[in-house]
Design an enzyme around this catalytic site. Structure first.
Site, PDB file in Angstrom:
ATOM      1  N   GLU A 129       5.223  -0.503   4.846  1.00  0.00           N
ATOM      2  CA  GLU A 129       6.027  -1.686   4.529  1.00  0.00           C
ATOM      3  C   GLU A 129       7.294  -1.658   5.376  1.00  0.00           C
ATOM      4  O   GLU A 129       7.897  -0.585   5.515  1.00  0.00           O
ATOM      5  CB  GLU A 129       6.412  -1.701   3.041  1.00  0.00           C
ATOM      6  CG  GLU A 129       7.055  -3.024   2.654  1.00  0.00           C
ATOM      7  CD  GLU A 129       7.431  -3.113   1.176  1.00  0.00           C
ATOM      8  OE1 GLU A 129       7.233  -2.142   0.430  1.00  0.00           O
ATOM      9  OE2 GLU A 129       7.916  -4.174   0.795  1.00  0.00           O
ATOM     10  N   GLU A 306       8.159   2.306  -8.725  1.00  0.00           N
ATOM     11  CA  GLU A 306       7.000   2.325  -7.821  1.00  0.00           C
ATOM     12  C   GLU A 306       5.700   2.239  -8.619  1.00  0.00           C
ATOM     13  O   GLU A 306       4.752   1.575  -8.203  1.00  0.00           O
ATOM     14  CB  GLU A 306       7.003   3.581  -6.942  1.00  0.00           C
ATOM     15  CG  GLU A 306       8.274   3.804  -6.138  1.00  0.00           C
ATOM     16  CD  GLU A 306       8.785   2.603  -5.367  1.00  0.00           C
ATOM     17  OE1 GLU A 306       7.981   1.713  -5.026  1.00  0.00           O
ATOM     18  OE2 GLU A 306      10.009   2.540  -5.105  1.00  0.00           O
TER      19      GLU A 306
HETATM   20  N1  BES Z   1       8.711  -1.341  -1.545  1.00  0.00           N
HETATM   21  C1  BES Z   1       9.923  -0.615  -1.626  1.00  0.00           C
HETATM   22  C2  BES Z   1      10.094   0.372  -0.518  1.00  0.00           C
HETATM   23  C3  BES Z   1      10.385  -0.211   0.830  1.00  0.00           C
HETATM   24  C4  BES Z   1      11.492  -0.942   1.041  1.00  0.00           C
HETATM   25  C5  BES Z   1       9.594   0.011   1.888  1.00  0.00           C
HETATM   26  C6  BES Z   1      11.776  -1.456   2.298  1.00  0.00           C
HETATM   27  C7  BES Z   1       9.853  -0.513   3.133  1.00  0.00           C
HETATM   28  C8  BES Z   1      10.955  -1.237   3.346  1.00  0.00           C
HETATM   29  C9  BES Z   1      10.033   0.158  -2.927  1.00  0.00           C
HETATM   30  O1  BES Z   1       9.304  -0.360  -3.966  1.00  0.00           O
HETATM   31  C10 BES Z   1      11.458   0.093  -3.349  1.00  0.00           C
HETATM   32  O2  BES Z   1      11.905  -0.963  -3.673  1.00  0.00           O
HETATM   33  N2  BES Z   1      12.174   1.203  -3.320  1.00  0.00           N
HETATM   34  C11 BES Z   1      13.573   1.280  -3.603  1.00  0.00           C
HETATM   35  C12 BES Z   1      13.857   1.989  -4.888  1.00  0.00           C
HETATM   36  C13 BES Z   1      13.689   1.144  -6.097  1.00  0.00           C
HETATM   37  C14 BES Z   1      13.917   1.937  -7.356  1.00  0.00           C
HETATM   38  C15 BES Z   1      14.578  -0.068  -6.111  1.00  0.00           C
HETATM   39  C16 BES Z   1      14.171   2.057  -2.459  1.00  0.00           C
HETATM   40  O3  BES Z   1      13.417   2.627  -1.684  1.00  0.00           O
HETATM   41  O4  BES Z   1      15.391   2.080  -2.353  1.00  0.00           O
HETATM   42 ZN    ZN Z   2      10.135  -1.960  -4.954  1.00  0.00          ZN
END
Ligand code: BES
Ligand code: ZN
Length: 877
Positions: A129, A306
């Protein structure tokens, strides 16, 4: 690199369905140091939804070395049969349905951008992603192309005994030359951004979860062998998340196995790849000796987040990246609700609001302001923002409040059922809310499209036994959006009498109501016996900036009596902001504020037993950034003097009370429950005030230094140990250097603790910390390719240490610019994220603005597309 060319812009208005679908994808990944080969066998067919029937196939690719292309068994010739157009592979004149095999070489060992397939501490892992899959193979890399993936991984068996991908393991075996393979099959069609692969030598914590319908799911958490003892909390959080999603949203897990892998090198916190989540070590490893209480809470919420994506994101995914908040805002809402149910709801709500107001509001009021559903972007990576996440969660929260618990659940059930296996939009989500409730949410949807923080100004009058509240809403212009329309704003409120009791507002004696505003200006009347104190925006019912001219007596009433946790906290914050404003702009001294604030603080301390964590929040002064954002132009040193001066003055004036708290809350041995965490949190606040007073020479430092040193000599846990270190170091108390040295020595083999060690030093207040940060960058343990370490030093300096970053001589800005340049060549996503630290440029007093602008302008030539987009917005705003 841009080479002076502007970045291409992607627009929501230009959305077209994909020309080709890929029902089936078979990947064969042959991992070899120096020459990794990826063979992709795709089944393709024309998309009936595309009326113009293009017969040219365009596949995305990036950093790929193409070796061969075979269509329906026939090898294609470059030039004649296909061409490479920049990073894309184009094959003209393809049939209705066909198979395509491509072979590429990639170099994961050299991939420091940490997108696609890369190496971290001797293991291979992926991050796809948003658009990383195109760095693994040629593919329509967009979320509305869902494919069934089968993945075979080959690698050396000694170095990489563990081979993982999405879905279920279906085959494995040995191969020649000490190599082996494993095949994984994911039965659920998914967009390629959810693809994942891991190869390494990892320790495993295994458990099982039995779902509501009685299926057993194997749970496996993987980390480096030395970290095996740090996986229990994540496992526990995972099992609680799975049970919670069944109970609260009716969502059961769907595969037979769920795996999480911890990796050290990771751009974000964690990633929800189907059945194989990949986590930054900082968001999954936890042990009381090495992880603070805040770290434990973070792990719990990220694991939940997640995991929840399995439904809100994976089973129902996004049509295009403009809809990112469809999955992220909704899933943040879900993880916030989970944390509220696992911990104190009032405390979690205040923490979430505090974060939104102090981080998302500034974003929404600065050069990076954009709608929750943006209309255009250059690099989608730059739109994983607090606006999409946190404001997006508030928009879902408002809908849950408008519908009420029961209808909201029916609406989310409808959403998951109707769109299972599909890629959809924010409009589709809202349509489910409308259908179930019968509400018309057309105006509400402006929340998705309109950027900026609405300002809600409230005025009141009491006439003839009637209390009248007049609400006026106004959203200031944001870049590209000069004119704003009124939003639908739910304002939850109560009216308190002189004793702080909530007055009945209707015949049934209800003491709370929700006013739903739709116009730019509206008045509501409430018949009450006397002029009340309004308790407004209870629970922070809408993400607006509330202006109401509270007097000090009203704020004291709210703080003392309001049953709403947010309004109590907000009242305390308003008292602190007012006191600080009198110092920053009003020519008063911190000492002048003490007499007005001590009764308030004493009262909170007197009740601290009821909920120590909430008391800790009520006793915490606003940050320098929060105070600075209320004063234009921004003079960071003045703000720093005011905030640190007030902390020291309150530390001195209430020294006895702080000591009683600190001593009374001292624990003899570690407890991991929420109540113990709350007590530690309050103790740290008390120690913080004492340390500030001691550092300013306003109280004798000796007893405090003895107390902190005793803690450091025999800490019960990392919260205590790090708290003591920070108190010594930030206030330059006697022995701080020796304490730092000892801590660094003790924890040199624990990277996550060393991140904290770097972070504590980067946040020492004062302009001379810039030199100290320079030295940290030269420390043997500093690594430019390790995002956690870069964040620990540079992001903390820039975002959490205004008196150093805004050093009057501009040295902080020059360090910032040099770091950005260096990072941009290594990891453009991290560089761009960090560059947001310059977003207050236009608010700075002219001397500083000039210096920061000069430093950033120098970076524009040769900047990556990611960094260029952020620099352009900051500099051209
Ligand atoms: N889908 C995201 C991770 C992501 C973000 C991948 C941007 C690639 C680019 C994941 O679900 C996410 O949102 N992670 C957050 C933490 C969450 C608890 C808000 C993060 O990685 O900061
Ligand atoms: Zn997320």
């Amino acid at each position: 690199m841009r080479d002076g060319q502007p970045n291409p812009v992607t627009r929501l208005a230009d959305y077209q369905p994909p020309a080709f679908l890929v029902p089936d994808t078979r990947l064969d990944v042959d991992l070899r140091d120096g020459e990794t080969r990826v063979t992709a066998h795709l089944k393709l067919e024309r998309n009936p939804a595309r009326a113009d029937r293009p017969d040219e196939l365009v596949l995305d690719g990036d950093h790929l070395d193409l070796r061969s292309v075979v269509l329906d068994g026939r090898e294609l010739a470059p030039g004649d049969d296909y061409r490479l157009d920049g990073p894309r592979l184009i094959i003209p004149g393809v049939p209705e349905a066909f198979s395509l095999t491509t072979e590429v070489r990639i170099e994961p060992e050299k991939n420091t951008a940490l997108e696609g397939l890369y190496r971290s501490n001797g293991m291979y892992c992926t991050q796809c992603e948003a658009e990383g899959f195109r760095r693994i193979t040629f593919f329509p890399d967009r979320p509305d192309v869902l494919s069934r993936f089968t993945t075979t991984i080959h690698a050396d068996k000694g170095a990489y005994p563990l081979l993982l991908s999405n879905g279920n393991p279906v085959d494995a075996g040995d191969e020649a030359d000490g190599r082996h393979f494993a095949t994984w099959e994911d039965p659920f069609p998914k967009p390629c951004y959810l693809f994942a692969l891991v190869a390494g030598d990892l320790a495993c914590l295994a458990d099982t979860f039995t779902t509501a319908s009685g299926r057993d799911v194997a749970l496996r958490l993987y980390a480096e062998h030395r970290d095996l003892d740090k996986l229990d909390h994540a496992m526990d959080s995972l099992k609680r998340s799975m049970a919670w999603d069944e109970k609260v949203f009716g969502r059961e897990y769907d595969l037979d196995i769920f795996q999480i892998v911890a990796v050290s090198h990771f751009n974000m916190g964690a990633m929800e790849n189907k059945g194989l989540n990949i986590f930054n070590t900082s968001c999954v490893l936890a042990h009381p000796a090495t992880t603070t209480d805040a770290g434990f809470e973070r792990v719990e919420s990220v694991v939940a987040h997640e995991y929840f994506h399995n439904w809100s994101g994976n089973r129902v995914t996004c049509r295009d990246w403009f809809q990112l908040s469809l999955k992220e805002g909704f899933t943040v809402f879900r993880d916030q609700e989970f944390s509220s149910d696992m911990n104190s709801r009032a405390v979690v709500r205040v923490e979430n609001v505090d974060f939104l107001v102090n981080h998302q509001f500034p974003e929404d009021q600065g050069p990076m302001a954009h709608p929750v559903r943006p209309a255009e972007y250059q690099k989608i990576d730059n739109f994983y923002t607090l606006t999409v996440y946190e404001k997006g969660a508030e928009i879902v929260r408002m809908q849950s409040q408008l519908l009420g618990a029961e209808d909201f659940r029916r609406a989310t059930d409808l959403y998951f059922e109707r769109f299972d296996g599909q890629a959809v939009t924010c409009d589709d989500f809202v349509a489910c809310m409308e259908q179930v409730s019968g509400l018309d949410l057309a105006q509400f949807k402006r929340w998705y499209a309109q950027a900026g923080t609405p300002v809600l100004t409230v005025e009141d009058e009491y006439v003839d036994g009637e209390y009248r509240l007049t609400f006026e809403q106004h959203t200031p212009p944001t870049p590209g959006q000069p004119d704003k329309a009124p939003l639908m704003v739910p304002v939850k409120l109560a009216l308190l009498d002189g004793e702080g009791r909530a007055l009945p507002l209707d015949d049934q004696g209800r003491t709370e109501t929700v006013v739903i505003l739709r116009e730019a200006r509206e008045t509501r009347a409430f018949p009450v016996p006397a002029r009340p104190t309004p308790s407004l925006l209870r629970g922070f019912s809408a993400p607006v900036s509330l202006r109401y001219d509270f007097d000090e007596r009203q704020l004291n009433t709210l703080l003392a009596h309001d049953s709403d946790g947010f309004c109590r906290w907000d009242a305390a914050q308003r008292l602190y902001f007012a006191a600080l404003a009198r110092v920053v702009d009003g020519g008063e001294t911190p000492a002048d504020q003490v007499a007005r604030l001590t009764p308030v603080i004493e009262q909170v301390i007197a009740r601290a037993d009821e909920d120590p964590a909430q008391a800790a929040l009520l006793l915490t002064l606003p940050t320098e950034n929060a105070v600075g954002d209320r004063h234009t132009p921004l003079h960071p040193q003045r703000v720093h003097a005011a905030v640190s001066g007030l902390r020291a003055a309150l530390g001195e004036a209430l020294a006895d009370a702080w000591w009683r708290l600190a001593e009374g809350l001292r624990e003899s041995d570690y407890q991991g429950d929420g109540a113990a965490m709350g007590r530690r949190r309050l103790r740290q606040v008390a120690l913080g005030y004492l340390a500030a007073a001691a550092g300013a020479g306003q109280v004798d430092p000796e007893p405090l230094v003895a107390h902190l040193s005793a803690t450091l000599a025999a800490p019960t846990c990392m919260t205590e140990e790090l708290g003591a270190l920070r108190a010594l170091v930030h206030n330059r108390l006697p022995g701080h250097d020796a304490a730092l040295k000892a801590f660094g020595e003790r924890w040199k083999d624990e990277p996550l603790v060393m991140d904290q060690w770097f972070g504590v030093q980067a946040t020492v207040p004062g302009a001379d910390t810039v030199d100290r940060a320079e030295a940290l960058l030269a420390h043997p343990a500093f690594e430019w390719t390790l995002p956690n370490r870069v964040r620990a030093v540079i992001a903390t300096l820039v975002n959490a240490n205004p008196s150093a970053f805004h050093a009057p001589d501009g040295s902080g800005y020059r360090l910032f610019a040099r770091a950005l340049k260096k990072l941009d060549g290594i990891n453009p996503q991290i560089a761009a994220r960090l560059a947001n630290g310059g977003a207050r440029l236009k608010r700075l007093e002219p001397g500083l603005a000039q210096q920061l602008g000069d430093a950033l302008r120098d970076l524009r030539p040769g900047a990556s597309a990611n960094l260029a987009e952020v620099l352009d917005r900051i500099l051209d705003a």
